[in-house]
Design an enzyme around this catalytic site. Sequence first.
Site, PDB file in Angstrom:
ATOM      1  N   ASP A 116     -19.261  -5.194  70.694  1.00 32.05           N
ATOM      2  CA  ASP A 116     -20.710  -4.992  70.705  1.00 32.05           C
ATOM      3  C   ASP A 116     -20.985  -3.698  71.465  1.00 32.05           C
ATOM      4  O   ASP A 116     -20.094  -3.163  72.133  1.00 32.05           O
ATOM      5  CB  ASP A 116     -21.422  -6.172  71.368  1.00 32.05           C
ATOM      6  CG  ASP A 116     -22.854  -6.344  70.883  1.00 32.05           C
ATOM      7  OD1 ASP A 116     -23.322  -5.500  70.102  1.00 32.05           O
ATOM      8  OD2 ASP A 116     -23.494  -7.328  71.285  1.00 32.05           O
ATOM      9  N   ASP A 120     -25.779  -6.794  77.966  1.00 32.03           N
ATOM     10  CA  ASP A 120     -27.047  -6.761  78.688  1.00 32.03           C
ATOM     11  C   ASP A 120     -27.225  -8.074  79.457  1.00 32.03           C
ATOM     12  O   ASP A 120     -26.845  -8.175  80.617  1.00 32.03           O
ATOM     13  CB  ASP A 120     -28.191  -6.533  77.698  1.00 32.03           C
ATOM     14  CG  ASP A 120     -29.514  -6.198  78.362  1.00 32.03           C
ATOM     15  OD1 ASP A 120     -29.719  -6.600  79.511  1.00 32.03           O
ATOM     16  OD2 ASP A 120     -30.345  -5.532  77.740  1.00 32.03           O
ATOM     17  N   THR A 121     -27.754  -9.082  78.822  1.00 30.60           N
ATOM     18  CA  THR A 121     -27.911 -10.380  79.486  1.00 30.60           C
ATOM     19  C   THR A 121     -26.680 -11.268  79.303  1.00 30.60           C
ATOM     20  O   THR A 121     -26.581 -12.326  79.900  1.00 30.60           O
ATOM     21  CB  THR A 121     -29.131 -11.123  78.922  1.00 30.60           C
ATOM     22  OG1 THR A 121     -28.909 -11.404  77.541  1.00 30.60           O
ATOM     23  CG2 THR A 121     -30.395 -10.306  79.077  1.00 30.60           C
ATOM     24  N   ARG A 122     -25.752 -10.840  78.426  1.00 30.31           N
ATOM     25  CA  ARG A 122     -24.511 -11.558  78.080  1.00 30.31           C
ATOM     26  C   ARG A 122     -24.766 -12.765  77.178  1.00 30.31           C
ATOM     27  O   ARG A 122     -23.845 -13.482  76.790  1.00 30.31           O
ATOM     28  CB  ARG A 122     -23.746 -11.982  79.344  1.00 30.31           C
ATOM     29  CG  ARG A 122     -22.290 -12.310  79.097  1.00 30.31           C
ATOM     30  CD  ARG A 122     -21.464 -12.252  80.368  1.00 30.31           C
ATOM     31  NE  ARG A 122     -21.187 -10.853  80.726  1.00 30.31           N
ATOM     32  CZ  ARG A 122     -20.580 -10.474  81.845  1.00 30.31           C
ATOM     33  NH1 ARG A 122     -20.199 -11.387  82.722  1.00 30.31           N
ATOM     34  NH2 ARG A 122     -20.352  -9.201  82.089  1.00 30.31           N
ATOM     35  N   THR A 123     -26.005 -12.997  76.804  1.00 32.39           N
ATOM     36  CA  THR A 123     -26.348 -14.158  75.978  1.00 32.39           C
ATOM     37  C   THR A 123     -25.709 -14.078  74.596  1.00 32.39           C
ATOM     38  O   THR A 123     -25.166 -15.061  74.095  1.00 32.39           O
ATOM     39  CB  THR A 123     -27.885 -14.267  75.830  1.00 32.39           C
ATOM     40  OG1 THR A 123     -28.475 -14.238  77.128  1.00 32.39           O
ATOM     41  CG2 THR A 123     -28.274 -15.562  75.148  1.00 32.39           C
ATOM     42  N   TYR A 191     -29.038   4.580  71.756  1.00 33.30           N
ATOM     43  CA  TYR A 191     -27.830   4.882  70.993  1.00 33.30           C
ATOM     44  C   TYR A 191     -28.171   5.768  69.795  1.00 33.30           C
ATOM     45  O   TYR A 191     -29.281   5.695  69.257  1.00 33.30           O
ATOM     46  CB  TYR A 191     -27.156   3.589  70.543  1.00 33.30           C
ATOM     47  CG  TYR A 191     -26.524   2.836  71.685  1.00 33.30           C
ATOM     48  CD1 TYR A 191     -25.313   3.250  72.228  1.00 33.30           C
ATOM     49  CD2 TYR A 191     -27.148   1.720  72.245  1.00 33.30           C
ATOM     50  CE1 TYR A 191     -24.729   2.575  73.297  1.00 33.30           C
ATOM     51  CE2 TYR A 191     -26.585   1.037  73.312  1.00 33.30           C
ATOM     52  CZ  TYR A 191     -25.365   1.472  73.828  1.00 33.30           C
ATOM     53  OH  TYR A 191     -24.801   0.806  74.893  1.00 33.30           O
ATOM     54  N   TRP A 193     -27.357   5.760  66.648  1.00 33.86           N
ATOM     55  CA  TRP A 193     -27.693   5.148  65.363  1.00 33.86           C
ATOM     56  C   TRP A 193     -29.097   4.572  65.327  1.00 33.86           C
ATOM     57  O   TRP A 193     -29.582   4.173  64.271  1.00 33.86           O
ATOM     58  CB  TRP A 193     -26.680   4.063  65.008  1.00 33.86           C
ATOM     59  CG  TRP A 193     -26.385   3.094  66.114  1.00 33.86           C
ATOM     60  CD1 TRP A 193     -27.118   1.990  66.475  1.00 33.86           C
ATOM     61  CD2 TRP A 193     -25.275   3.141  67.004  1.00 33.86           C
ATOM     62  NE1 TRP A 193     -26.542   1.358  67.536  1.00 33.86           N
ATOM     63  CE2 TRP A 193     -25.389   2.034  67.891  1.00 33.86           C
ATOM     64  CE3 TRP A 193     -24.187   3.999  67.149  1.00 33.86           C
ATOM     65  CZ2 TRP A 193     -24.456   1.775  68.889  1.00 33.86           C
ATOM     66  CZ3 TRP A 193     -23.263   3.734  68.145  1.00 33.86           C
ATOM     67  CH2 TRP A 193     -23.402   2.641  68.999  1.00 33.86           C
ATOM     68  N   GLU A 194     -29.767   4.528  66.458  1.00 30.83           N
ATOM     69  CA  GLU A 194     -31.149   4.057  66.497  1.00 30.83           C
ATOM     70  C   GLU A 194     -32.147   5.202  66.378  1.00 30.83           C
ATOM     71  O   GLU A 194     -33.343   4.979  66.207  1.00 30.83           O
ATOM     72  CB  GLU A 194     -31.413   3.303  67.806  1.00 30.83           C
ATOM     73  CG  GLU A 194     -30.566   2.050  67.962  1.00 30.83           C
ATOM     74  CD  GLU A 194     -30.681   1.450  69.351  1.00 30.83           C
ATOM     75  OE1 GLU A 194     -30.940   2.211  70.305  1.00 30.83           O
ATOM     76  OE2 GLU A 194     -30.513   0.243  69.490  1.00 30.83           O
TER      77      GLU A 194
END
Length: 214
Positions: A116, A120-123, A191, A193-194
């Site tokens: 990935d 971030d939050t690891r969720t 990033y 690609w955004e």
Amino acid sequence: MSAENDSVDEGKMYISYNNVHQLCQEAAEKIKPMKPDLIVAIGGGGFIPARILRSFLKEPGQPNLRVMAIILSLYEDINSVSTDAEKTGTEVVRVQWIDYLKSKIDLVGKNVLIVDEVDDTRTTLHYAISELQKDADAQAAAQGKPPGSTNFLVFVLHDKVKPKKAALPAKIMDTGKYLAARTVPDVWIAYPWESTDIVPHTEMAVKQGNDAFL
């Protein structure tokens, strides 16, 4: 969380394509000894790093590693794609998953590299690993084999220093099977690609020192 408006914003961390490519190149030398059998890319941010990694992980005389794409939704975009109005969702929604029958993917006894762009939050990572582990155990049971023979490895471009809302298994975190190319503050990462205007994006990445470094 990562996104970008049409104009650059000094408060964001801009990452160039060159930077992403070389982060993957650098990380591949650490991933190779783990001998991954399969790459699972979490979309959309994990797709490009996974494809770059595949090139660097290829061994002479061996076929390319297969890259399987899964898509999980955690961010709820209230207005439009990639805006600052994007807010973190409360649960992970499975949008796309591996079709094991059609792809003939067998997770049993394999080393599976999950990719990935950001932890971030690891969720999202927690959900992906938990569900893939369930799939692997179900496949093992169908084959009359004991569960737990699948090894999961994790690679992210950036790990944000912040309290995480979910945990990853100790057999990943405590055994060197979690690799973040860079650990960064809890800032908004833009990033490439955004981007809808890659030239000023890249210029800002260069200015911030987030371009080629090898």
